[in-house]
Design a protein around this motif. Sequence first.
Motif, short mmCIF file in Angstrom:
data_model
loop_
_atom_site.label_atom_id
_atom_site.label_comp_id
_atom_site.label_asym_id
_atom_site.label_seq_id
_atom_site.Cartn_x
_atom_site.Cartn_y
_atom_site.Cartn_z
N ASP A 118 27.17 37.34 34.13
CA ASP A 118 26.41 38.24 35.02
C ASP A 118 27.33 39.27 35.67
OD1 ASP A 118 24.16 36.85 34.38
OD2 ASP A 118 24.15 35.63 36.21
N THR A 138 27.55 31.49 33.14
CA THR A 138 26.49 32.44 33.48
C THR A 138 26.95 33.42 34.55
OG1 THR A 138 24.83 30.77 32.94
CG2 THR A 138 24.12 32.62 34.30
N GLY A 139 27.69 32.91 35.55
CA GLY A 139 28.19 33.78 36.61
C GLY A 139 29.16 34.82 36.09
N ARG A 160 26.96 27.08 34.73
CA ARG A 160 26.83 27.99 35.87
C ARG A 160 28.00 28.97 35.93
NH1 ARG A 160 24.72 23.34 38.62
NH2 ARG A 160 26.81 22.82 39.35
N HIS A 187 28.37 41.80 32.90
CA HIS A 187 27.26 42.69 32.57
C HIS A 187 26.90 43.60 33.75
CE1 HIS A 187 26.52 41.16 28.61
NE2 HIS A 187 26.48 39.91 29.07
N GLY A 188 27.08 43.09 34.97
CA GLY A 188 26.81 43.92 36.13
C GLY A 188 27.78 45.08 36.26
#
Length: 452
Positions: free
Chosen positions: A250, A246-247, A243, A253-254
């Motif tokens: 993210d 992934t966070g 997690r 990439h954001g």
Amino acid sequence: MKRGSLRLRLGLAAAGLIALALVLAGVGLTLIFDRVLDARTADGLDRTAKLIAGQVALAPDGTLTLPREPPDSRFFAPYGGLYWQVDQQGERAGGPALRSRSLWDRGLGTVPDTAQEPAVGDLAGPDGGTLIAVTRRVSIPANGANAALAVTVAEDRRDLAESRATFLRLLVPSLGALFVALTLAMSLFVRRALAPFRTLRADLAAIHAGTRARLPESFPEEVRPLVADLNRLLDAQERDLERARTGAGDMAHGLKTPLAVLDALARRTEGRHPALAAEIAEQAQAMGRQVERTLARARAASGGLRRRACPVAPALARIVGALKRLPEGEALRWEVAAADELAFPGDEGDLTEILGNLLDNARKWAHRRIRVSGGIVGGEGRLVLEDDGPGMSEAAIAGIARGRRWDETRPGTGFGIAIARDLAEGAGARMQFGRSDLGGLRVEMRWPVPES
């Protein structure tokens, strides 16, 4: 064994209990030996008393006679340690007694009458010692009537004490040898009993090294709940790390889209506002480097207990091959020697980025030569990268900081070595900087290698 070792504690406790048990056993055996020795001595004295009682007679003048005395030589030596005496009882009490020569001029006395025949007890000896004595009371025919006699046979307890001392001289070394044997056996037993924990430690080391993902279930019933809890903890950690990874991904990439927009705006306004465009581009690049570093730190933090060991030699060969194809790399002399068994405690992506950053830095600064060596030394994995460039002073090495450019004349972001160090530390490796004997920078990585 260390002071806080469970094996040491159990061994000392077992040795103490064994010693206590053997001491109690020694005391018990000594008491039993004393009882048996007294019983056997009393039995022998009673047989002598029966022999005397079967031969003693009463002469017409009332004196006692014994045709044949017991043959033991101690009966004939003054205070020889073995004594007998025959006394008249009943109406003839106080008459002349018949005694062994060993009593010399002393009397022996009789053991007080008891319900059990013969009577056994202690009497005072003629030389002041203590005797174990047996008195058997009998009746013999005399002048148409029966005469009551008391036949007493006694032995000096000092003779028994010698037998007891001999017994103890044999018992103490025997118990000592038994203590050593039992302690060694208990030590082996404790070692065998703790074997599952050694296996558990080796399996955990394998998880740290990345050669195993979970603990096996083949443990004794008493250890299996602990193994199950550890496996649940590993699973929970894996989920939490996934997690977190992934966070971080993210988030990174954001941010890429806004950064791309800022970069496009900078290029669009470059003609009309060059200073503003340059400032926007600089800030966008700085944010991009931070994003890159955040992704690298997320990968480093995600290693945890589940990282996989990666062979170093193939990764080195691949990266060096790629760097040789660059304009500055093909003119350099690359000396690469890494042992085949050397494995880095991280995944292949981490190792590739670490080696890529370090070797690319060496390529930028080296004059003609780059040397890479690796192997297992003293239970540790070691990888050393050196170049013959200008190197750095000790003050400059001590002042290495993340994101700091040491020479603005060379291209780069200043984050390469910082990212490499983050990834190395995340994998459990230590990175040290120094001066190489080639003249340039020396970077050494060390990490523990689990026992096979």
